[in-house]
Design an enzyme around this catalytic site. Sequence first.
Site, PDB file in Angstrom:
ATOM      1  N   TYR A  69      28.929  35.719  41.774  1.00 43.57           N
ATOM      2  CA  TYR A  69      27.826  35.883  40.835  1.00 43.57           C
ATOM      3  C   TYR A  69      26.557  35.848  41.691  1.00 43.57           C
ATOM      4  O   TYR A  69      26.236  34.810  42.267  1.00 43.57           O
ATOM      5  CB  TYR A  69      27.755  34.726  39.840  1.00 43.57           C
ATOM      6  CG  TYR A  69      28.699  34.802  38.664  1.00 43.57           C
ATOM      7  CD1 TYR A  69      28.494  35.722  37.645  1.00 43.57           C
ATOM      8  CD2 TYR A  69      29.781  33.928  38.554  1.00 43.57           C
ATOM      9  CE1 TYR A  69      29.349  35.777  36.551  1.00 43.57           C
ATOM     10  CE2 TYR A  69      30.635  33.973  37.464  1.00 43.57           C
ATOM     11  CZ  TYR A  69      30.416  34.904  36.463  1.00 43.57           C
ATOM     12  OH  TYR A  69      31.259  34.955  35.385  1.00 43.57           O
TER      13      TYR A  69
ATOM     14  N   ASP B  61      30.218  42.021  34.401  1.00 46.71           N
ATOM     15  CA  ASP B  61      30.365  42.105  32.948  1.00 46.71           C
ATOM     16  C   ASP B  61      29.677  40.965  32.210  1.00 46.71           C
ATOM     17  O   ASP B  61      29.777  40.864  30.990  1.00 46.71           O
ATOM     18  CB  ASP B  61      31.849  42.155  32.550  1.00 46.71           C
ATOM     19  CG  ASP B  61      32.690  41.083  33.224  1.00 46.71           C
ATOM     20  OD1 ASP B  61      32.109  40.177  33.850  1.00 46.71           O
ATOM     21  OD2 ASP B  61      33.926  41.163  33.152  1.00 46.71           O
TER      22      ASP B  61
ATOM     23  N   HIS C 268      35.318  40.408  30.426  1.00 45.87           N
ATOM     24  CA  HIS C 268      35.099  38.989  30.711  1.00 45.87           C
ATOM     25  C   HIS C 268      35.931  38.098  29.776  1.00 45.87           C
ATOM     26  O   HIS C 268      35.490  37.035  29.341  1.00 45.87           O
ATOM     27  CB  HIS C 268      33.612  38.640  30.582  1.00 45.87           C
ATOM     28  CG  HIS C 268      33.175  37.544  31.523  1.00 45.87           C
ATOM     29  ND1 HIS C 268      33.011  37.742  32.866  1.00 45.87           N
ATOM     30  CD2 HIS C 268      32.862  36.236  31.306  1.00 45.87           C
ATOM     31  CE1 HIS C 268      32.608  36.614  33.436  1.00 45.87           C
ATOM     32  NE2 HIS C 268      32.529  35.684  32.512  1.00 45.87           N
TER      33      HIS C 268
END
Length: 537
Positions: free
Chosen positions: A258, A287, A405
Amino acid sequence: MKAFSKHNSPDSCWVILYGAVYDVTDFLSSHPGGSKIILQLAGQDATEEYDPVHPPGTLESNLKPSAKLGTIDPKTLPQVEKTEVETGEAEGLQLTPRSQKRLEEAIESDVFSDSAAKAARNEPVDLSSLLNIEDIEAAATPRLRKKAWAYYYSAGDDLMSKQLNNTVYRQILLRPRIFVDCTNCDTSTTFLGHKVNLPIYVSPAAMARLAHPAGENGIAKAAAKYGALQVISNNASQTPEDIVKDSAPGQIFGWQLYVQTNRAKSEKMIARINKLAQIKFIALTLDAPVPGKREHDERSKNIGSNLPVKAAVQSESGSTASTSTAPNTGAATSGSSAPDAPGSGGVGVALFAGTAPDLTWQTTLPWLAKHTKLPIVLKGVQTHEDAYIASQYAPQVKAIILSNHGGRALDTAPPAVHTLLEIRKYCPEVFDRIEVWVDGGIKRGTDVVKALCLGAKGVGIGRPPLFALGAGGIEGVERVFEILKAETETCMRLLGAEKVEDLGMHHINVRAVERDIYDGEANLQRHGLWSKIRSRL
């Protein structure tokens, strides 16, 4: 109204961790999960809440040595009663009617009743009596703390995408062939050229130690036994070094990224990942640039003690002082200048604090190329257009993961099966340029096989290993692999496919699903964004 002591407010915030008292006042504004999470535990022993979600070394890397005020005398701590939320009595934190019915049916079944009763008593479960992934989730549910269950179970809004992720596989019918020798069955395949024994990998799912102390390292040990790939979550509850340290010879991992708004933090982490030989690629998650609204998780946000802590603190210098601190409530922060950072909406929202929402094709992939030579896997592709664009970035981008996700971001976003069919319809050349993986909703070996028939290189499982940890620790995760491997082999044999590469569209009937996939223009060459991107390639 309760009186508040001087150590449970944004102006003076103390917590107990691992038997020591820390002054975390100065850290409130920079806590990645926001200040509210800490303030909810101000003046309390926060170890039980802190330990499962923070890797070793977190305290040392974020707090100054002077923040440690001293040790606590455990004999002076009162017995803390569990809240209604922790005991499951709070009305707002219950299973959905459908899940409650499934759990009740499982408990009432002759095969499962003994295991469910043992789970409720926190006794070891006979894992051999758990015959499928639903059984494992049901066995784990009464054993998990409600906060852990809520985080694992939760999904966006009305859980429509989460449910469709699984039910869409039921709409695909199989086409078995007869008079085929099914003596042998080989489930081995490759991911990015690396041999694995299963076309099933562990998706990057965070906070495994909420379920069991073995955490992500325990999942790694189970994956090693079955020769499976594991993608380590960016928000794992253990460090990547600790997760891979006991890996078996030839065992491979990926690492989820991330990207942080503070790019320096991400660059520092990537540098650590580059040094770990077991990690073969970086899975850039796309996502969930912002957190979805996960109501089950949000309802668990206030789990914690309601009792004040009165204890004797032994300072570093040896002197003893008495503390009297009451738990924080909204009144403690009313009118204060404490930052209202994300983090009050449950574990999921807290984990997203600091995540960058400004990623683009034009800027992010070139930035990654400067900091790692590892192959990039783009996680979260949900349209054929983005799959096509991703394929144009080969060889830096080696694979894409079709994913919504786990239904935890945008509710009613398409399941991976729909995107697979979109790619087949509009730009099948994508399968020749890069590998296509999928995750979301895999609960049966037949689900695995159907995804492979549609062109997926492999499938990911996220929630099953977490619930399996809760049901039976490392052995529980091994049971997940055992079940899915056996079901996959049975399905392949009955279809007449000896090897994974033998599977194809001729083994399935997808007419019932095709009517629901996108049926508009291809939006490839005429797509305005693509024109801009192509000019920079």
